[in-house]
Design a protein around this motif. Structure first.
Motif, PDB file in Angstrom:
ATOM      1  N   ILE A 137       0.832  -1.211   0.000  1.00 14.48           N
ATOM      2  CA  ILE A 137       0.000   0.000   0.000  1.00 14.48           C
ATOM      3  C   ILE A 137       0.867   1.263   0.000  1.00 14.48           C
ATOM      4  O   ILE A 137       0.394   2.333  -0.371  1.00 14.48           O
ATOM      5  CB  ILE A 137      -1.004   0.032   1.168  1.00 14.48           C
ATOM      6  N   ARG A 138       2.123   1.132   0.404  1.00 11.51           N
ATOM      7  CA  ARG A 138       3.004   2.303   0.426  1.00 11.51           C
ATOM      8  C   ARG A 138       3.292   2.825  -0.971  1.00 11.51           C
ATOM      9  O   ARG A 138       3.734   3.959  -1.137  1.00 11.51           O
ATOM     10  CB  ARG A 138       4.322   1.942   1.113  1.00 11.51           C
ATOM     11  N   ASP A 139       3.049   1.992  -1.993  1.00 10.81           N
ATOM     12  CA  ASP A 139       3.311   2.383  -3.373  1.00 10.81           C
ATOM     13  C   ASP A 139       2.051   2.853  -4.098  1.00 10.81           C
ATOM     14  O   ASP A 139       2.110   3.190  -5.280  1.00 10.81           O
ATOM     15  CB  ASP A 139       3.929   1.207  -4.140  1.00 10.81           C
ATOM     16  N   LEU A 140       0.925   2.880  -3.405  1.00 12.81           N
ATOM     17  CA  LEU A 140      -0.322   3.313  -4.026  1.00 12.81           C
ATOM     18  C   LEU A 140      -0.340   4.824  -4.227  1.00 12.81           C
ATOM     19  O   LEU A 140       0.392   5.569  -3.567  1.00 12.81           O
ATOM     20  CB  LEU A 140      -1.513   2.911  -3.161  1.00 12.81           C
ATOM     21  N   SER A 141      -1.209   5.272  -5.097  1.00  7.82           N
ATOM     22  CA  SER A 141      -1.463   6.701  -5.250  1.00  7.82           C
ATOM     23  C   SER A 141      -2.539   7.179  -4.291  1.00  7.82           C
ATOM     24  O   SER A 141      -2.502   8.321  -3.826  1.00  7.82           O
ATOM     25  CB  SER A 141      -1.910   7.011  -6.687  1.00  7.82           C
ATOM     26  N   LEU A 142      -3.508   6.303  -3.985  1.00  5.42           N
ATOM     27  CA  LEU A 142      -4.689   6.732  -3.241  1.00  5.42           C
ATOM     28  C   LEU A 142      -5.316   5.561  -2.496  1.00  5.42           C
ATOM     29  O   LEU A 142      -5.384   4.443  -3.031  1.00  5.42           O
ATOM     30  CB  LEU A 142      -5.721   7.321  -4.215  1.00  5.42           C
ATOM     31  N   ILE A 143      -5.782   5.827  -1.273  1.00  4.07           N
ATOM     32  CA  ILE A 143      -6.551   4.864  -0.488  1.00  4.07           C
ATOM     33  C   ILE A 143      -7.892   5.496  -0.133  1.00  4.07           C
ATOM     34  O   ILE A 143      -7.946   6.657   0.287  1.00  4.07           O
ATOM     35  CB  ILE A 143      -5.813   4.450   0.795  1.00  4.07           C
ATOM     36  N   ILE A 144      -8.967   4.729  -0.294  1.00 10.97           N
ATOM     37  CA  ILE A 144     -10.312   5.201   0.029  1.00 10.97           C
ATOM     38  C   ILE A 144     -10.942   4.242   1.029  1.00 10.97           C
ATOM     39  O   ILE A 144     -11.291   3.109   0.688  1.00 10.97           O
ATOM     40  CB  ILE A 144     -11.188   5.286  -1.229  1.00 10.97           C
ATOM     41  N   PRO A 145     -11.119   4.669   2.298  1.00 14.53           N
ATOM     42  CA  PRO A 145     -11.826   3.830   3.261  1.00 14.53           C
ATOM     43  C   PRO A 145     -13.330   4.097   3.180  1.00 14.53           C
ATOM     44  O   PRO A 145     -13.773   5.246   3.129  1.00 14.53           O
ATOM     45  CB  PRO A 145     -11.256   4.302   4.608  1.00 14.53           C
ATOM     46  N   ILE A 146     -14.122   3.035   3.147  1.00 20.41           N
ATOM     47  CA  ILE A 146     -15.588   3.144   3.198  1.00 20.41           C
ATOM     48  C   ILE A 146     -16.030   2.129   4.247  1.00 20.41           C
ATOM     49  O   ILE A 146     -16.481   1.031   3.930  1.00 20.41           O
ATOM     50  CB  ILE A 146     -16.228   2.852   1.828  1.00 20.41           C
ATOM     51  N   TYR A 147     -15.887   2.487   5.527  1.00 24.96           N
ATOM     52  CA  TYR A 147     -15.963   1.480   6.591  1.00 24.96           C
ATOM     53  C   TYR A 147     -16.586   2.066   7.863  1.00 24.96           C
ATOM     54  O   TYR A 147     -15.939   2.141   8.907  1.00 24.96           O
ATOM     55  CB  TYR A 147     -14.544   0.981   6.895  1.00 24.96           C
ATOM     56  N   THR A 148     -17.853   2.454   7.795  1.00 28.75           N
ATOM     57  CA  THR A 148     -18.522   3.104   8.924  1.00 28.75           C
ATOM     58  C   THR A 148     -18.454   2.262  10.201  1.00 28.75           C
ATOM     59  O   THR A 148     -18.698   1.054  10.173  1.00 28.75           O
ATOM     60  CB  THR A 148     -19.990   3.390   8.582  1.00 28.75           C
ATOM     61  N   MET A 149     -18.151   2.965  11.294  1.00 28.82           N
ATOM     62  CA  MET A 149     -18.037   2.348  12.634  1.00 28.82           C
ATOM     63  C   MET A 149     -16.997   1.229  12.591  1.00 28.82           C
ATOM     64  O   MET A 149     -15.904   1.424  12.088  1.00 28.82           O
ATOM     65  CB  MET A 149     -19.404   1.892  13.143  1.00 28.82           C
TER      66      MET A 149
END
Length: 213
Positions: free
Chosen positions: A48-60
């Protein structure tokens, strides 16, 4: 090709699967290769350190401390972070490391589904260019926010549903830095169909692109 990762799960009431599918489509249309995961353990992957973008969609839900720290480290190292509503702003309530990175945490939506207005505070910012203030019917998020955020849009509480907050101006959209990483957040989009509101969709796509390195 830039690479993004969407991690979805948590409370089903925010349509995390549908939101993930929509955002995946938007990012692919912008030329991203998109990886989709459904477990927070994905944050432990060194890749993940080489990614451009991370999107969390994880309510609570709950995130293990090593997972949260790995995510924070990746963003501090330059990976972008972007998200919306409870999927990012009400995720992992026990993790102060995560909240420090995001720049805010949901605490209430007085009146639940109500009519309110979104006011654009930075019309000169590329994320908000050409977008005028607009009326919206949804949850009006009351949040604890980082004063270091660069606020792009706000909303004002009427006091009808909580008299003591009458007149409070609350950030709705912001961006910030976290180490070398860019962080973008919009509190709009309680259900997946709201992401198709033209203003909300435009803000979200532009915000993701701004955050991505």
């Amino acid at each position: 090709m830039r690479k993004a990762m969407i991690v979805w799960g948590g409370w089903a009431g925010h349509d995390p699967d549908l939101c993930a599918s929509m955002m995946r489509g938007w990012l692919k249309a912008e030329g991203f290769e998109v990886r989709v995961e459904t477990q927070t353990a994905a944050f432990l992957d060194p890749a993940i350190r080489d990614l451009s973008l991370i999107i969390p969609i994880y309510t609570m839900s709950k995130i293990e401390k090593p997972e949260a720290l790995a995510l924070c480290e990746a963003v501090r190292g330059g990976v972008g972070l972007a998200g919306h509503h409870g999927g990012m702003g009400d995720a992992f309530r026990e993790s102060v490391d995560y909240q420090f990175m995001c720049g805010g945490q949901w605490v209430a939506h007085p009146g639940n589904i109500i009519d309110y207005k979104v006011d654009i505070t930075r019309p000169d910012d590329p994320v908000m260019a050409g977008i005028a203030g607009f009326e919206h019917r949804s949850e009006q998020y009351y949040m604890h926010v980082d004063p270091a955020n660069e606020v792009l849009a706000t909303t004002r509480f009427s006091g009808e549903h909580a008299a003591w907050i009458e007149g409070v101006e609350m950030p709705v959209v912001w961006k910030k830095r976290y180490g070398a990483g860019r962080v973008f957040y919009s509190s709009l989009g309680h259900r997946a169909y709201e992401l198709d509101v033209p203003e909300i969709r435009t803000i979200m796509i532009r915000g993701m692109l701004w955050a991505a390195r």
